[in-house]
Design a protein around this motif. Structure first.
Motif, short mmCIF file in Angstrom:
data_model
loop_
_atom_site.label_atom_id
_atom_site.label_comp_id
_atom_site.label_asym_id
_atom_site.label_seq_id
_atom_site.Cartn_x
_atom_site.Cartn_y
_atom_site.Cartn_z
N GLU A 147 -8.46 5.24 2.29
CA GLU A 147 -9.49 5.17 3.34
C GLU A 147 -8.84 5.13 4.72
OE1 GLU A 147 -11.75 1.71 2.28
OE2 GLU A 147 -12.99 2.80 0.83
N SER B 231 -7.34 -1.17 -5.94
CA SER B 231 -7.85 -1.62 -4.65
C SER B 231 -6.91 -1.23 -3.52
CB SER B 231 -8.12 -3.13 -4.66
OG SER B 231 -6.92 -3.86 -4.78
N GLN B 232 -5.60 -1.36 -3.74
CA GLN B 232 -4.63 -0.98 -2.70
C GLN B 232 -4.70 0.53 -2.45
OE1 GLN B 232 -2.49 -2.99 -0.80
NE2 GLN B 232 -3.74 -4.63 -1.64
N GLN C 255 0.83 -1.20 0.00
CA GLN C 255 0.00 0.00 0.00
C GLN C 255 0.86 1.25 0.00
OE1 GLN C 255 -2.58 -0.43 3.40
NE2 GLN C 255 -4.23 -1.33 2.16
N ARG D 127 -7.99 1.28 -0.45
CA ARG D 127 -7.89 0.88 0.96
C ARG D 127 -6.91 1.77 1.73
NH1 ARG D 127 -7.57 -4.91 -1.14
NH2 ARG D 127 -9.76 -5.49 -1.24
#
Length: 165
Positions: free
Chosen positions: A152, A145-146, A115, A149
């Motif tokens: 967030e 997606s990484q 990430q 996430r």
């Protein structure tokens, strides 16, 4: 390597050294390790300079070498050891454009390796999803997606940090 190639190599590295160092710090959050990583990158680029110089995008090539060198370094057994006490940094502080470097460092520390690499490449190096995927050797969907996430988590942590002040 002949003299003109060596001059080209020196110019290439000299123009990018500080940026690589800051990017390495954002990845590993340790100035000493960042310096080691940049040294490793320079050595690898020197050894393969003809390939780098002939690449369509030498900067992307160098960024991939930096990122993969960091990932490889994290796999080394002695890097898993954590010091009992953290010693304060003294002396020269490198230039930093972040308004609150400590908060940025803390927030990035909550992210996993992949990430953190995605966030640094996407938002520090301003790379596209496709470029980031290619540099890390993962799919564009994984980059998305990484990123989602990680952002967030960073928003949640940033909000929590701000509400405590």
């Amino acid at each position: 390597m002949d003299r003109s190639e060596e001059d080209d190599f020196r110019a290439f590295v000299g123009a990018r050294m500080e940026r690589w160092r800051r990017a390495a710090y954002l990845l590993c959050r340790d100035w000493h390790l960042a310096d080691d990583l940049v040294g490793t990158v320079v050595g690898k680029l020197y050894a393969h300079w003809r390939t780098v110089a002939a690449a369509d995008n030498p900067d992307a090539y160098a960024q991939r070498v930096l990122t993969t060198s960091w990932i490889d370094e994290r796999r080394r057994p002695w890097r898993r050891e954590q010091p009992a006490e953290v010693l304060p940094e003294h002396g020269w502080t490198p230039p930093d454009r972040a308004g609150d470097r400590d908060q940025l460092d803390t927030l990035l520390g909550h992210l996993g390796r992949r990430q953190r690499a995605v966030i640094v490449l996407r938002f520090y190096f301003d790379r596209s999803v496709e470029e980031t995927a290619e540099l890390l050797g993962i799919s564009p969907g994984t980059v998305k997606s990484q990123s989602k996430r990680a952002l967030e988590l960073l928003r949640t942590l940033s909000y929590t940090t701000e509400s405590r002040k």
